[in-house]
Design an enzyme around this catalytic site. Sequence first.
Site, PDB file in Angstrom:
ATOM      1  N   TYR A 147       0.832  -1.213   0.000  1.00  7.66           N
ATOM      2  CA  TYR A 147       0.000   0.000   0.000  1.00  7.66           C
ATOM      3  C   TYR A 147       0.867   1.264   0.000  1.00  7.66           C
ATOM      4  CZ  TYR A 147      -3.703  -3.260   1.507  1.00  7.66           C
ATOM      5  OH  TYR A 147      -4.581  -4.316   1.610  1.00  7.66           O
TER       6      TYR A 147
ATOM      7  N   HIS B 185       0.921 -11.604   1.691  1.00  6.44           N
ATOM      8  CA  HIS B 185      -0.182 -10.900   1.004  1.00  6.44           C
ATOM      9  C   HIS B 185      -0.827 -11.729  -0.103  1.00  6.44           C
ATOM     10  CE1 HIS B 185      -1.611  -6.538   0.218  1.00  6.44           C
ATOM     11  NE2 HIS B 185      -2.533  -7.382  -0.189  1.00  6.44           N
TER      12      HIS B 185
ATOM     13  N   ARG C  28     -20.026  -1.856  -5.218  1.00  2.97           N
ATOM     14  CA  ARG C  28     -19.434  -2.118  -6.534  1.00  2.97           C
ATOM     15  C   ARG C  28     -20.314  -2.961  -7.442  1.00  2.97           C
ATOM     16  NH1 ARG C  28     -16.068  -3.234  -2.288  1.00  2.97           N
ATOM     17  NH2 ARG C  28     -14.775  -1.437  -1.820  1.00  2.97           N
TER      18      ARG C  28
ATOM     19  N   THR D  48     -12.599  -3.362   6.670  1.00  4.21           N
ATOM     20  CA  THR D  48     -13.247  -2.378   5.812  1.00  4.21           C
ATOM     21  C   THR D  48     -12.452  -1.093   5.866  1.00  4.21           C
ATOM     22  OG1 THR D  48     -15.346  -1.293   5.286  1.00  4.21           O
ATOM     23  CG2 THR D  48     -14.844  -1.574   7.619  1.00  4.21           C
TER      24      THR D  48
ATOM     25  N   SER E 224     -14.184   6.890   4.641  1.00  2.00           N
ATOM     26  CA  SER E 224     -13.734   8.270   4.814  1.00  2.00           C
ATOM     27  C   SER E 224     -14.687   9.013   5.746  1.00  2.00           C
ATOM     28  CB  SER E 224     -13.715   8.962   3.438  1.00  2.00           C
ATOM     29  OG  SER E 224     -15.008   8.859   2.858  1.00  2.00           O
TER      30      SER E 224
HETATM   31  N1  LIG Z   1      -5.520  -8.581   1.345  1.00  2.00           N
HETATM   32  C1  LIG Z   1      -5.871  -8.011   0.218  1.00  2.00           C
HETATM   33  O1  LIG Z   1      -5.442  -8.411  -0.878  1.00  2.00           O
HETATM   34  C2  LIG Z   1      -6.847  -6.857   0.274  1.00  2.00           C
HETATM   35  C3  LIG Z   1      -7.511  -6.447  -0.898  1.00  2.00           C
HETATM   36  C4  LIG Z   1      -8.430  -5.390  -0.801  1.00  2.00           C
HETATM   37  C5  LIG Z   1      -8.635  -4.760   0.415  1.00  2.00           C
HETATM   38  N2  LIG Z   1      -7.942  -5.169   1.532  1.00  2.00           N
HETATM   39  C6  LIG Z   1      -8.096  -4.479   2.834  1.00  2.00           C
HETATM   40  O2  LIG Z   1      -9.453  -4.290   3.108  1.00  2.00           O
HETATM   41  C7  LIG Z   1      -9.733  -2.905   3.308  1.00  2.00           C
HETATM   42  C8  LIG Z   1     -11.147  -2.607   2.906  1.00  2.00           C
HETATM   43  O3  LIG Z   1     -11.350  -2.972   1.563  1.00  2.00           O
HETATM   44  P1  LIG Z   1     -12.598  -2.455   0.763  1.00  2.00           P
HETATM   45  O4  LIG Z   1     -12.457  -0.983   0.525  1.00  2.00           O
HETATM   46  O5  LIG Z   1     -12.739  -3.324  -0.416  1.00  2.00           O
HETATM   47  O6  LIG Z   1     -13.794  -2.706   1.815  1.00  2.00           O
HETATM   48  P2  LIG Z   1     -15.357  -2.549   1.722  1.00  2.00           P
HETATM   49  O7  LIG Z   1     -15.853  -2.638   3.108  1.00  2.00           O
HETATM   50  O8  LIG Z   1     -15.944  -3.473   0.704  1.00  2.00           O
HETATM   51  O9  LIG Z   1     -15.598  -1.100   1.127  1.00  2.00           O
HETATM   52  C9  LIG Z   1     -15.324   0.046   1.833  1.00  2.00           C
HETATM   53  C10 LIG Z   1     -15.564   1.220   0.891  1.00  2.00           C
HETATM   54  O10 LIG Z   1     -16.929   1.228   0.488  1.00  2.00           O
HETATM   55  C11 LIG Z   1     -17.562   2.459   0.814  1.00  2.00           C
HETATM   56  N3  LIG Z   1     -18.845   2.103   1.449  1.00  2.00           N
HETATM   57  C12 LIG Z   1     -19.029   1.317   2.550  1.00  2.00           C
HETATM   58  N4  LIG Z   1     -20.341   1.164   2.793  1.00  2.00           N
HETATM   59  C13 LIG Z   1     -20.992   1.837   1.831  1.00  2.00           C
HETATM   60  C14 LIG Z   1     -22.357   2.054   1.534  1.00  2.00           C
HETATM   61  N5  LIG Z   1     -23.338   1.541   2.296  1.00  2.00           N
HETATM   62  N6  LIG Z   1     -22.667   2.799   0.450  1.00  2.00           N
HETATM   63  C15 LIG Z   1     -21.701   3.331  -0.322  1.00  2.00           C
HETATM   64  N7  LIG Z   1     -20.373   3.183  -0.086  1.00  2.00           N
HETATM   65  C16 LIG Z   1     -20.037   2.446   0.966  1.00  2.00           C
HETATM   66  C17 LIG Z   1     -16.629   3.187   1.744  1.00  2.00           C
HETATM   67  O11 LIG Z   1     -16.615   4.527   1.307  1.00  2.00           O
HETATM   68  P3  LIG Z   1     -16.992   5.753   2.262  1.00  2.00           P
HETATM   69  O12 LIG Z   1     -15.727   6.494   2.420  1.00  2.00           O
HETATM   70  O13 LIG Z   1     -18.016   6.499   1.446  1.00  2.00           O
HETATM   71  O14 LIG Z   1     -17.559   5.220   3.533  1.00  2.00           O
HETATM   72  C18 LIG Z   1     -15.267   2.540   1.531  1.00  2.00           C
HETATM   73  O15 LIG Z   1     -14.466   3.267   0.631  1.00  2.00           O
HETATM   74  C19 LIG Z   1      -8.646  -2.195   2.520  1.00  2.00           C
HETATM   75  O16 LIG Z   1      -8.436  -0.870   2.953  1.00  2.00           O
HETATM   76  C20 LIG Z   1      -7.461  -3.092   2.817  1.00  2.00           C
HETATM   77  O17 LIG Z   1      -6.924  -2.786   4.083  1.00  2.00           O
HETATM   78  C21 LIG Z   1      -7.079  -6.218   1.471  1.00  2.00           C
END
Ligand SMILES: NC(=O)c1ccc[n+]([C@@H]2O[C@H](COP(=O)([O-])OP(=O)(O)OC[C@H]3O[C@@H](n4cnc5c(N)ncnc54)[C@H](OP(=O)(O)O)[C@@H]3O)[C@@H](O)[C@H]2O)c1
Length: 292
Positions: free
Chosen positions: A53, A110, A201, A245, A248
Amino acid sequence: MTTLTPTIKLNDGTAVPWLAFGTGTALYGRDATNAIRLAVDKGITHLDGAQIYDNEETLGAGIRSAGKPRSELYIVTKLKGLNPGQTVKETLVISLKKLGVDYVDLFLVHSPHPANVDGTLKAVWQGMEEVKREGLARSIGVSNFRVEDLQTVLDGATVVPAVNQIELHPYVWKAAEPIVKFGLEHGITPASYGGQTPLVRAAGGPVDAVLTGIQGRLENACGKSVTPGQVLTKWIIQKGAIVVTTTSKESRIAEFQDTISVPDLTKEEIDAIEEAGSKLHKRIYMKAVFGE
Ligand SMILES: NC(=O)c1ccc[n+]([C@@H]2O[C@H](COP(=O)([O-])OP(=O)(O)OC[C@H]3O[C@@H](n4cnc5c(N)ncnc54)[C@H](OP(=O)(O)O)[C@@H]3O)[C@@H](O)[C@H]2O)c1
């Protein structure tokens, strides 16, 4: 008053807070200082970073600016890969310096690629075991591992991975279920990332209506507002997974934390989410490992 964060017990006897705030995706390659400070100020103690990251320094800066004692935080980073001749320990020492801490609570491999393709994965895992032995990582685990990758590591391991962090939501459940099941049979706790995918998404997909229906039932049952995101998060929790998760928004941090007080989903509701999820396959991350 101190509020105790509910935890999940790992196979090495340590406890991990159920909810993690991530510094990948939205914060990938960006300064995470303010986001981390806000998350910690609002009571999140489990912080998910990674070498790839490229923002471990700012994760460290956020931790310091929040001012919480190290012992109350649960800090995770992930091994990006090894340069020729480099050891796992050498890369972790660099991360610790960037983070400004003496140890991480959890260090994850990872990705199984390319190590499980070029035959080096067992050696990588031995390096992981070494950093655990030396106390540089309290727990060690993996991320994005399929069953065959877990089998490679388990063969000859002296430490069973504590965690397998994978993309986990209803639109990948058919592919993820065997991995979660195999992991749980071997004491490996699943961690979910990308869990909000159906809402964020793949909005408009078959799971939406099911979540809304369950939301109504839960609101009647507990007499307060419940969001579709909380229903999804409950589904993840009831799969036995840690929730990783990011957000912002201060309000969304509270929404995630409050999920723990939402009543449990029934078996029929869980089945309905999975049945709807099976109608659409949507993987967002790590297609290089999993394919579509
Ligand atoms: N190990 C790996 O390969 C890997 C891969 C991907 C991610 N990760 C880890 O997992 C973390 C989270 O991943 P993710 O972003 O995919 O998680 P997620 O929980 O699927 O999505 C979070 C994002 O969705 C938005 N969101 C959440 N609830 C929402 C709703 N009800 N309506 C609209 N938007 C909403 C949030 O934006 P807002 O700012 O608007 O709340 C945030 O940017 C990453 O930061 C990372 O640390 C690990």
